[in-house]
Design a protein around this motif. Structure first.
Motif, short mmCIF file in Angstrom:
data_model
loop_
_atom_site.label_atom_id
_atom_site.label_comp_id
_atom_site.label_asym_id
_atom_site.label_seq_id
_atom_site.Cartn_x
_atom_site.Cartn_y
_atom_site.Cartn_z
N VAL A 90 68.11 26.76 -46.48
CA VAL A 90 68.17 26.61 -47.92
C VAL A 90 68.94 27.78 -48.51
N CYS A 91 69.87 27.47 -49.42
CA CYS A 91 70.73 28.49 -50.02
C CYS A 91 70.73 28.30 -51.53
N GLY A 92 70.35 29.35 -52.27
CA GLY A 92 70.35 29.28 -53.73
C GLY A 92 69.56 30.44 -54.31
N ASP A 93 69.27 30.36 -55.60
CA ASP A 93 68.48 31.43 -56.21
C ASP A 93 67.01 31.22 -55.88
N GLU A 94 66.18 32.22 -56.19
CA GLU A 94 64.78 32.17 -55.78
C GLU A 94 64.02 30.98 -56.35
N SER A 95 64.31 30.59 -57.57
CA SER A 95 63.63 29.42 -58.14
C SER A 95 63.89 28.19 -57.28
N PHE A 96 65.13 27.99 -56.91
CA PHE A 96 65.53 26.86 -56.08
C PHE A 96 64.93 26.97 -54.67
N LEU A 97 65.07 28.15 -54.06
CA LEU A 97 64.58 28.36 -52.69
C LEU A 97 63.11 28.00 -52.54
N TRP A 98 62.30 28.51 -53.44
CA TRP A 98 60.86 28.34 -53.28
C TRP A 98 60.38 26.95 -53.67
N HIS A 99 61.13 26.27 -54.52
CA HIS A 99 60.79 24.87 -54.80
C HIS A 99 61.06 24.02 -53.55
N ARG A 124 61.48 32.87 -60.54
CA ARG A 124 60.38 32.31 -61.32
C ARG A 124 59.35 33.38 -61.62
N LEU A 125 58.72 33.24 -62.78
CA LEU A 125 57.69 34.18 -63.22
C LEU A 125 56.45 33.39 -63.61
N TYR A 126 55.30 33.85 -63.12
CA TYR A 126 54.02 33.24 -63.43
C TYR A 126 53.27 34.17 -64.39
N HIS A 129 48.20 35.30 -67.65
CA HIS A 129 47.32 35.12 -68.81
C HIS A 129 47.12 33.65 -69.18
N CYS A 130 48.17 32.85 -69.05
CA CYS A 130 48.04 31.44 -69.45
C CYS A 130 48.45 30.46 -68.35
N GLY A 131 49.01 30.96 -67.24
CA GLY A 131 49.38 30.10 -66.12
C GLY A 131 50.75 29.45 -66.25
N HIS A 132 51.49 29.81 -67.29
CA HIS A 132 52.83 29.22 -67.49
C HIS A 132 53.82 29.79 -66.47
N ILE A 133 54.68 28.93 -65.94
CA ILE A 133 55.73 29.35 -65.02
C ILE A 133 57.07 29.13 -65.71
N GLN A 134 57.91 30.16 -65.68
CA GLN A 134 59.22 30.06 -66.32
C GLN A 134 60.27 30.73 -65.45
N ASP A 135 61.52 30.34 -65.65
CA ASP A 135 62.62 30.97 -64.94
C ASP A 135 63.11 32.16 -65.74
N ILE A 136 63.40 33.25 -65.02
CA ILE A 136 63.94 34.46 -65.64
C ILE A 136 65.09 34.96 -64.78
N GLY A 137 65.76 35.98 -65.25
CA GLY A 137 66.81 36.64 -64.48
C GLY A 137 66.22 37.83 -63.74
N LEU A 161 52.86 29.97 -55.24
CA LEU A 161 53.42 29.59 -56.53
C LEU A 161 54.95 29.66 -56.54
N GLY A 162 55.51 30.38 -55.60
CA GLY A 162 56.96 30.58 -55.58
C GLY A 162 57.41 31.40 -56.77
N ALA A 163 56.60 32.38 -57.17
CA ALA A 163 56.89 33.13 -58.39
C ALA A 163 56.37 34.57 -58.29
N TYR A 164 57.00 35.42 -59.11
CA TYR A 164 56.52 36.78 -59.30
C TYR A 164 55.43 36.75 -60.36
N MET A 165 54.59 37.77 -60.37
CA MET A 165 53.48 37.83 -61.32
C MET A 165 53.91 38.60 -62.57
N GLY A 166 53.61 38.03 -63.73
CA GLY A 166 53.87 38.69 -65.01
C GLY A 166 52.55 39.08 -65.65
N VAL A 167 52.39 40.37 -65.94
CA VAL A 167 51.16 40.87 -66.55
C VAL A 167 51.47 41.51 -67.90
N CYS A 168 50.50 41.52 -68.77
CA CYS A 168 50.65 42.05 -70.12
C CYS A 168 51.13 43.50 -70.08
#
Length: 181
Positions: A90-99, A124-126, A129-137, A161-168
């Motif tokens: 698999v070749c691509g950015d992390e969002s693509f790779l982990w999906h 991807r960022l998780y 606090h609310c469980g939302h997953i979003q794409d970031i740079g 989750l295929g994502a990094y953790m985002g904390v307050c």
């Protein structure tokens, strides 16, 4: 700062830099962009390239799909029918790779049968606090797209989750400021 603190966190993904020489009865190469996969196509086993929108000149079997969703569905079908000995590249950015990685694992491939090649900065960022997953740079801070909390992007990566953790960022003000109309 010690030498050990400069090393990445144990959960930070490590990506392949060159194609392994493991034997395979069939190779499936999945790429966000076909041009990123050229170095993955030179192997004696039968190879299928699945990519978004473009194709490459050459003799390798290729399928160009119009959207990520179409590519994921096609890959899922191929993996459900795959015989033992199939390997996935698999070749691509992390969002693509982990999906794609998650789809492959759900279809029964082992982690050792999947090789990931990172290209691009999107990830991807998780929000913890609310469980939302979003794409970031590559930024280290951002605002959650759902709860609006300002987040610090931790190095910790969840493969599940295929994502990094985002904390307050500011624990003294954990909630997003109210918007007044």
């Amino acid at each position: 700062m010690t030498a050990s603190s400069a090393e990445p966190m144990f959960s930070t993904p490590r990506y392949a830099t060159e194609v392994s020489r493991h034997t395979a009865s069939r190779r499936i190469v999945v790429a966000q962009q076909a041009s990123l996969a050229t170095r993955l196509l030179h192997h004696p086993a039968p190879t299928l390239l699945l990519c978004l929108g473009e194709t490459l000149p050459g003799s390798v079997e290729q399928e160009s799909l119009p959207s990520s969703e179409a590519l994921y569905l096609r890959l899922q079908m191929l993996l459900e029918q795959a015989q033992a000995g199939t390997r996935l590249y698999v070749c691509g950015d992390e969002s693509f790779l982990w999906h794609v990685h998650r789809l492959a694992r759900q279809a029964g491939l082992l982690g050792d049968e999947i090789e990931l090649f990172k290209q691009g900065a999107r990830r991807r960022l998780y929000c913890v606090h609310c469980g939302h997953i979003q794409d970031i740079g590559s930024e280290g801070e951002c605002t959650c797209g759902q709860c609006r909390v300002k987040l610090f992007v931790r190095e910790h990566f969840s493969q599940r989750l295929g994502a990094y953790m985002g904390v307050c960022i500011d624990p003294d003000s954990p909630y997003a400021p109210e918007v007044r109309s």
